[in-house]
Design a protein around this motif. Structure first.
Motif, PDB file in Angstrom:
ATOM      1  N   GLY A   1       0.819  -1.211   0.000  1.00  0.00           N
ATOM      2  CA  GLY A   1       0.000   0.000   0.000  1.00  0.00           C
ATOM      3  C   GLY A   1       0.853   1.261   0.000  1.00  0.00           C
ATOM      4  N   GLU A   2       1.961   1.253   0.728  1.00  0.00           N
ATOM      5  CA  GLU A   2       2.862   2.411   0.748  1.00  0.00           C
ATOM      6  C   GLU A   2       3.414   2.683  -0.650  1.00  0.00           C
ATOM      7  OE1 GLU A   2       3.418   4.545   3.277  1.00  0.00           O
ATOM      8  OE2 GLU A   2       1.859   3.404   4.315  1.00  0.00           O
ATOM      9  N   VAL A   3       3.732   1.627  -1.376  1.00  0.00           N
ATOM     10  CA  VAL A   3       4.244   1.764  -2.742  1.00  0.00           C
ATOM     11  C   VAL A   3       3.155   2.311  -3.661  1.00  0.00           C
ATOM     12  CG1 VAL A   3       5.088   0.466  -4.754  1.00  0.00           C
ATOM     13  CG2 VAL A   3       5.969  -0.049  -2.466  1.00  0.00           C
ATOM     14  N   VAL A   4       1.974   1.716  -3.595  1.00  0.00           N
ATOM     15  CA  VAL A   4       0.872   2.097  -4.485  1.00  0.00           C
ATOM     16  C   VAL A   4       0.461   3.549  -4.264  1.00  0.00           C
ATOM     17  CG1 VAL A   4      -1.544   1.644  -5.094  1.00  0.00           C
ATOM     18  CG2 VAL A   4       0.019  -0.263  -4.711  1.00  0.00           C
TER      19      VAL A   4
ATOM     20  N   PHE B   1      -4.447   3.444 -13.976  1.00  0.00           N
ATOM     21  CA  PHE B   1      -4.714   2.089 -13.502  1.00  0.00           C
ATOM     22  C   PHE B   1      -3.886   1.069 -14.277  1.00  0.00           C
ATOM     23  CE2 PHE B   1      -7.423  -1.809 -13.662  1.00  0.00           C
ATOM     24  CZ  PHE B   1      -7.195  -2.203 -12.356  1.00  0.00           C
ATOM     25  N   ARG B   2      -3.791   1.229 -15.587  1.00  0.00           N
ATOM     26  CA  ARG B   2      -2.991   0.302 -16.417  1.00  0.00           C
ATOM     27  C   ARG B   2      -1.521   0.347 -16.018  1.00  0.00           C
ATOM     28  NH1 ARG B   2      -5.968  -3.509 -17.712  1.00  0.00           N
ATOM     29  NH2 ARG B   2      -7.979  -2.731 -18.328  1.00  0.00           N
ATOM     30  N   LYS B   3      -1.000   1.550 -15.737  1.00  0.00           N
ATOM     31  CA  LYS B   3       0.394   1.674 -15.285  1.00  0.00           C
ATOM     32  C   LYS B   3       0.588   0.938 -13.963  1.00  0.00           C
ATOM     33  CE  LYS B   3       3.385   5.022 -16.180  1.00  0.00           C
ATOM     34  NZ  LYS B   3       4.056   6.281 -16.416  1.00  0.00           N
TER      35      LYS B   3
ATOM     36  N   ALA C   1       6.202  -3.656 -11.727  1.00  0.00           N
ATOM     37  CA  ALA C   1       6.911  -4.833 -11.210  1.00  0.00           C
ATOM     38  C   ALA C   1       6.561  -5.102  -9.748  1.00  0.00           C
ATOM     39  CB  ALA C   1       8.418  -4.641 -11.361  1.00  0.00           C
ATOM     40  N   GLU C   2       6.292  -4.053  -8.991  1.00  0.00           N
ATOM     41  CA  GLU C   2       5.960  -4.231  -7.571  1.00  0.00           C
ATOM     42  C   GLU C   2       4.684  -5.044  -7.397  1.00  0.00           C
ATOM     43  OE1 GLU C   2       6.510  -1.284  -8.988  1.00  0.00           O
ATOM     44  OE2 GLU C   2       8.219  -0.378  -7.984  1.00  0.00           O
ATOM     45  N   GLY C   3       3.700  -4.810  -8.252  1.00  0.00           N
ATOM     46  CA  GLY C   3       2.447  -5.550  -8.178  1.00  0.00           C
ATOM     47  C   GLY C   3       2.633  -7.030  -8.469  1.00  0.00           C
TER      48      GLY C   3
ATOM     49  N   ASN D   1       1.848  -9.934  -5.731  1.00  0.00           N
ATOM     50  CA  ASN D   1       0.892 -11.019  -5.998  1.00  0.00           C
ATOM     51  C   ASN D   1       1.533 -12.398  -5.870  1.00  0.00           C
ATOM     52  OD1 ASN D   1      -1.559  -9.596  -6.374  1.00  0.00           O
ATOM     53  ND2 ASN D   1      -0.787  -8.876  -8.329  1.00  0.00           N
ATOM     54  N   LEU D   2       2.785 -12.535  -6.262  1.00  0.00           N
ATOM     55  CA  LEU D   2       3.490 -13.812  -6.108  1.00  0.00           C
ATOM     56  C   LEU D   2       3.690 -14.157  -4.634  1.00  0.00           C
ATOM     57  CD1 LEU D   2       6.163 -13.591  -8.955  1.00  0.00           C
ATOM     58  CD2 LEU D   2       4.224 -15.178  -8.822  1.00  0.00           C
ATOM     59  N   GLN D   3       3.982 -13.146  -3.813  1.00  0.00           N
ATOM     60  CA  GLN D   3       4.153 -13.382  -2.382  1.00  0.00           C
ATOM     61  C   GLN D   3       2.821 -13.669  -1.698  1.00  0.00           C
ATOM     62  OE1 GLN D   3       6.106  -9.728  -1.237  1.00  0.00           O
ATOM     63  NE2 GLN D   3       8.086 -10.755  -1.135  1.00  0.00           N
TER      64      GLN D   3
END
Length: 102
Positions: free
Chosen positions: A32-35, A68-70, A75-77, A81-83
């Protein structure tokens, strides 16, 4: 307002696997901090259901479809999601896209 220029608002819901709610919350909080720093993000809010700490609800808004597309292409997303995937029940988040009623 066209679909390309109107804000993109969505609700993501998912349930942490048994014993994983604290770990999931930590991951979501860091992400969330990144987003929130992404260009075009208006808000990224993290909730749990009042009576169920394992049930998470994320409400997000972006200035427009391009922002939203960006966000989706970041890469963070992908890393997030993998984690997150092995820590939640089912196939991951259920997404609900909203439109301002008019």
């Amino acid at each position: 307002m066209s679909e390309k220029t109107e804000p993109v608002t969505l609700i993501a819901t998912f349930r942490a696997a048994a014993g994983q709610d604290s770990h999931v919350f930590g991951l979501i909080s860091a992400y969330g901090e990144v987003v929130r720093k992404e260009p075009g993000n208006i808000f990224f809010e993290i909730y749990t259901e009042r009576d169920d700490r394992h049930a998470f609800v994320i409400i997000e808004r972006y200035q427009n479809e391009q922002a939203f597309r960006k966000h989706l292409d970041g890469a963070e997303g992908t890393a997030f999601n993998l984690q997150l995937a092995p820590l939640v029940e089912g196939e991951g988040s259920e997404l609900q896209f909203l439109r301002i009623a008019s």
